[in-house]
Every structure is written in C-alpha cells, then in structure tokens.
Design an enzyme around this catalytic site. Structure first.
Site, PDB file in Angstrom:
ATOM      1  N   MET A  95     -11.597   5.148  -0.756  1.00  0.00           N
ATOM      2  CA  MET A  95     -12.221   5.321   0.002  1.00  0.00           C
ATOM      3  C   MET A  95     -12.843   6.584   0.702  1.00  0.00           C
ATOM      4  O   MET A  95     -12.602   7.372   1.033  1.00  0.00           O
ATOM      5  CB  MET A  95     -11.038   5.283   2.246  1.00  0.00           C
ATOM      6  CG  MET A  95     -10.596   3.431   2.283  1.00  0.00           C
ATOM      7  SD  MET A  95      -9.330   3.545   3.027  1.00  0.00           S
ATOM      8  CE  MET A  95      -8.429   4.028   1.392  1.00  0.00           C
TER       9      MET A  95
ATOM     10  N   MET B 193      -9.327   8.595  -0.849  1.00  0.00           N
ATOM     11  CA  MET B 193      -9.207   9.297  -0.013  1.00  0.00           C
ATOM     12  C   MET B 193      -9.701  10.147   0.383  1.00  0.00           C
ATOM     13  O   MET B 193      -8.958  11.430   0.160  1.00  0.00           O
ATOM     14  CB  MET B 193      -8.251   9.319   1.390  1.00  0.00           C
ATOM     15  CG  MET B 193      -8.084   7.830   2.198  1.00  0.00           C
ATOM     16  SD  MET B 193      -7.020   7.695   3.630  1.00  0.00           S
ATOM     17  CE  MET B 193      -6.329   6.600   3.572  1.00  0.00           C
TER      18      MET B 193
ATOM     19  N   HIS C 162      -8.367   1.093  -3.488  1.00  0.00           N
ATOM     20  CA  HIS C 162      -9.308   0.981  -2.760  1.00  0.00           C
ATOM     21  C   HIS C 162      -9.573   2.276  -2.770  1.00  0.00           C
ATOM     22  O   HIS C 162      -8.930   3.343  -1.974  1.00  0.00           O
ATOM     23  CB  HIS C 162      -8.011   0.663  -1.752  1.00  0.00           C
ATOM     24  CG  HIS C 162      -8.721   0.915   0.108  1.00  0.00           C
ATOM     25  ND1 HIS C 162      -7.995   0.350   0.879  1.00  0.00           N
ATOM     26  CD2 HIS C 162     -10.070   0.782  -0.222  1.00  0.00           C
ATOM     27  CE1 HIS C 162      -9.066   0.376   2.283  1.00  0.00           C
ATOM     28  NE2 HIS C 162     -10.190   0.426   1.354  1.00  0.00           N
TER      29      HIS C 162
ATOM     30  N   HIS D 263      -1.113  -1.591  -4.661  1.00  0.00           N
ATOM     31  CA  HIS D 263      -2.438  -0.726  -3.825  1.00  0.00           C
ATOM     32  C   HIS D 263      -2.090   0.318  -3.566  1.00  0.00           C
ATOM     33  O   HIS D 263      -1.183   1.167  -2.463  1.00  0.00           O
ATOM     34  CB  HIS D 263      -2.793  -1.984  -2.307  1.00  0.00           C
ATOM     35  CG  HIS D 263      -4.200  -1.737  -1.716  1.00  0.00           C
ATOM     36  ND1 HIS D 263      -4.815  -2.494  -1.586  1.00  0.00           N
ATOM     37  CD2 HIS D 263      -4.190  -0.568  -1.139  1.00  0.00           C
ATOM     38  CE1 HIS D 263      -6.284  -2.211  -1.008  1.00  0.00           C
ATOM     39  NE2 HIS D 263      -5.452  -0.842  -0.193  1.00  0.00           N
TER      40      HIS D 263
ATOM     41  N   ASP E  21      -4.553   3.476  -2.319  1.00  0.00           N
ATOM     42  CA  ASP E  21      -5.125   4.024  -1.100  1.00  0.00           C
ATOM     43  C   ASP E  21      -6.138   6.104  -1.452  1.00  0.00           C
ATOM     44  O   ASP E  21      -4.973   6.235  -1.771  1.00  0.00           O
ATOM     45  CB  ASP E  21      -4.419   3.990   0.485  1.00  0.00           C
ATOM     46  CG  ASP E  21      -4.596   2.348   0.352  1.00  0.00           C
ATOM     47  OD1 ASP E  21      -5.460   1.861   0.713  1.00  0.00           O
ATOM     48  OD2 ASP E  21      -3.800   2.278   0.901  1.00  0.00           O
TER      49      ASP E  21
ATOM     50  N   MET F 251     -11.611  -5.251   6.287  1.00  0.00           N
ATOM     51  CA  MET F 251     -10.541  -4.078   7.292  1.00  0.00           C
ATOM     52  C   MET F 251      -9.777  -4.631   8.308  1.00  0.00           C
ATOM     53  O   MET F 251     -10.653  -5.330   9.200  1.00  0.00           O
ATOM     54  CB  MET F 251     -11.261  -3.167   7.061  1.00  0.00           C
ATOM     55  CG  MET F 251     -11.319  -1.997   5.603  1.00  0.00           C
ATOM     56  SD  MET F 251     -10.442  -2.255   4.533  1.00  0.00           S
ATOM     57  CE  MET F 251      -8.970  -1.208   5.284  1.00  0.00           C
TER      58      MET F 251
ATOM     59  N   ASP G 173      -6.442  -5.881   5.053  1.00  0.00           N
ATOM     60  CA  ASP G 173      -5.696  -4.161   5.191  1.00  0.00           C
ATOM     61  C   ASP G 173      -6.435  -3.936   6.171  1.00  0.00           C
ATOM     62  O   ASP G 173      -6.786  -3.623   6.802  1.00  0.00           O
ATOM     63  CB  ASP G 173      -6.773  -3.465   3.690  1.00  0.00           C
ATOM     64  CG  ASP G 173      -6.075  -2.077   3.757  1.00  0.00           C
ATOM     65  OD1 ASP G 173      -4.737  -2.110   4.153  1.00  0.00           O
ATOM     66  OD2 ASP G 173      -6.104  -1.890   2.775  1.00  0.00           O
ATOM     67  N   GLY G 174      -4.765  -3.611   6.888  1.00  0.00           N
ATOM     68  CA  GLY G 174      -4.512  -2.557   8.357  1.00  0.00           C
ATOM     69  C   GLY G 174      -3.756  -3.403   8.843  1.00  0.00           C
ATOM     70  O   GLY G 174      -4.211  -5.071   9.746  1.00  0.00           O
TER      71      GLY G 174
ATOM     72  N   SER H 128       0.616  -0.972   0.224  1.00  0.00           N
ATOM     73  CA  SER H 128       0.225  -0.022  -0.204  1.00  0.00           C
ATOM     74  C   SER H 128       0.336   1.425  -0.271  1.00  0.00           C
ATOM     75  O   SER H 128       1.622   1.507   1.108  1.00  0.00           O
ATOM     76  CB  SER H 128      -0.887   0.262   1.751  1.00  0.00           C
ATOM     77  OG  SER H 128      -1.139   1.511   2.147  1.00  0.00           O
TER      78      SER H 128
HETATM   79  C1  DX5 Z   1      -6.060   2.410   5.518  1.00  0.00           C
HETATM   80  C2  DX5 Z   1      -5.722   2.125   3.818  1.00  0.00           C
HETATM   81  C3  DX5 Z   1      -3.769   1.001   3.765  1.00  0.00           C
HETATM   82  C4  DX5 Z   1      -2.446   1.351   4.985  1.00  0.00           C
HETATM   83  C5  DX5 Z   1      -2.272   0.402   5.224  1.00  0.00           C
HETATM   84  O1  DX5 Z   1      -6.526   2.820   5.826  1.00  0.00           O
HETATM   85  O2  DX5 Z   1      -6.394   1.393   3.193  1.00  0.00           O
HETATM   86  O3  DX5 Z   1      -4.339  -0.030   2.814  1.00  0.00           O
HETATM   87  O4  DX5 Z   1      -1.733   2.412   4.231  1.00  0.00           O
HETATM   88  O5  DX5 Z   1      -1.366   0.351   6.011  1.00  0.00           O
HETATM   89  P1  DX5 Z   1      -0.945  -0.520   7.174  1.00  0.00           P
HETATM   90  O6  DX5 Z   1       0.042  -1.849   6.975  1.00  0.00           O
HETATM   91  O7  DX5 Z   1       0.176   0.796   8.344  1.00  0.00           O
HETATM   92  O8  DX5 Z   1      -1.728  -0.668   8.331  1.00  0.00           O
HETATM   93 ZN    ZN Z   2      -6.251   0.667   1.469  1.00  0.00          ZN
END
Ligand code: DX5
Ligand code: ZN
Length: 229
Positions: free
Chosen positions: A80, A49, A78, A45, A47, A149, A183-184, A20
């Site tokens: 969000m 947001m 992803h 991946h 992200d 998640m 993820d997370g 990610s």
């Molecule tokens: C969080 C993201 C993740 C994040 C994961 O909302 O969707 O993809 O970057 O990071 P780590 O592995 O540090 O939890």
């Molecule tokens: Zn993610």
C-alpha cells in the site's frame, strides 16, 4: 520450490486463510509465527504502508526479512505504497513470494506486474472498494492474483464492504483461473459470503489477532469458509 510455485499450492488448498500481521505482537514475532503455525496457517499476509498512499505507516523490508528468517511459509506482501515499482526488487530480496500493488498508486499496472514476475515472484493487483473493476480488466492477463479490498486500505479492524463480493464474482467470470483474494473486515460473520462469491484467499487480521487463541480462531474461520465454498 520457486516462489511462483507457492501460488499453485495455495490454489490447490483454496479457500485459504491468510493472517494479516498488522495487529500482531511485534515485540515477539517468533512467538506469533509459532502460534500461527500451530493453527495450521499456510501463508502470511504482510501489509506495507507508506503514509502517502494510505494515511498510516506500518513497516517495510526489514520486517519482511524478519518473517523470512522465521518461516518458510509463503509471504504475501500487500504494498500500500506510492511508486511500488521502485521497491519491488528490495521486497523480493527481503523474501516476498507474492507482491500485490494497488492500481490506484500506479499508471501502468500491467508493466509492473510483468516486472514482478520477471523477478520470479507472484504478481498481484489490488483495488479499493471505490475503484471500479474496469480499471484493472486489461491488466488481469498479467496478474497471478487479484485482490478485492473490502475496506479502504490503511487500517485493520474496519467494517466489511460487500462491494468486493460483486467484483469477485465478475473477476471469476472474466478470469476463471486467477487467484482471487479478499482483504478487510473478513471475520466469522462475513467469511462465508467471501468464499461463496469465489474468493480463494481470505485475509484476516483482527478476527485472528483480536482473539486469545489463534488455533480456535483459525479453525472456526476455516469451517465457516469451507461450508460456503
Ligand atoms: C488493511 C490491510 C488488511 C488488514 C485487515 O488495509 O490490508 O490486511 O490488516 O485487517 P482486518 O481483518 O482487521 O480488517
Ligand atoms: Zn492487506
């Protein structure tokens, strides 16, 4: 290769680690991609947001397009964001191969998954730790991928919530052929439990980007994942 064919490849290769890039060096994306390729990663991946669905803002289509220019690796995006249905076409044009929407952000998950697939992309549905699996069970037949998640979406570097593991086991039972992603908080301590529960795709942020050497980080994560799968 069609974009959805990438999914079949990832399924073949499972368990697969997806970096990610939330915590990567945005001042040098080309170098980051080179370092990840050297570490043998099979997909990225990304992200997205919006500061509304989650209390954080990351990036949008231009960064997805930048990664698309830099690599042929599958891009797993992803989303969000609120109203993902209004943006899926643009993310697809930017280069997304797979787009995952959050069930909490939309009224009709299944119809948006169908729209994503009609564009030729892979369609994923995600739920946060507090969202019950029942919320998405009816939509699973339309999904190529289910993302459980293990932190609340929004930030990298949070602590792993094992509630995702029970959901993974249940999804595996309900839909044996579905790609399952987690993820997370996935790191060397938690990754084995993820593959043991049945996760195919393991999203890792800080346990790669917080390390000086991505080759070693990915190798160690891969062996911990494979040992438990
Ligand atoms: C969080 C993201 C993740 C994040 C994961 O909302 O969707 O993809 O970057 O990071 P780590 O592995 O540090 O939890
Ligand atoms: Zn993610």
């Amino acid at each position: 290769m069609s974009r959805r064919d990438h999914l079949a490849q990832l399924r073949e290769a499972a368990p697969v680690i997806l970096p990610s890039l939330l915590l990567c060096d945005f001042a040098n994306l080309e170098r980051e991609v080179e370092r990840l390729l050297a570490a043998g990663v099979k997909a990225l991946h990304l992200d997205v947001m919006d500061g509304i669905f989650v209390p954080n803002i990351s990036y949008g289509m231009p960064i997805v397009a930048a990664f698309r220019k830099l690599t042929d690796l599958p891009l797993d995006v992803h989303l969000m964001i609120e109203k993902p249905q209004d943006y899926i076409r643009q993310f697809h044009e930017a280069g997304a191969d797979v787009m995952t929407i959050h069930a909490e952000a939309v009224d009709d998950v299944a119809s948006i998954l169908r729209e994503i697939k009609s564009l030729g992309a892979g369609a994923g549905v995600a739920i946060n730790p507090d969202t019950p699996l029942e919320t998405i069970v009816d939509a699973l037949p339309e999904a190529d991928l289910a993302l459980m998640m293990s932190v609340n979406a929004g930030f990298g570097g949070q602590k792993f919530n094992p509630v995702a593991l029970d959901k993974i086991r249940e999804v595996r039972r309900l839909a044996p052929d579905l790609l399952i992603e987690i993820d997370g908080g996935v790191n060397l301590d938690t990754i084995g439990r993820c593959t043991e529960a049945g996760a195919d795709l393991l999203v890792v942020g800080s346990a790669i980007f917080g390390k000086p050497d991505y080759v070693t980080a990915v190798r160690e994560l891969n062996s911990a994942a494979a040992a438990a799968s």
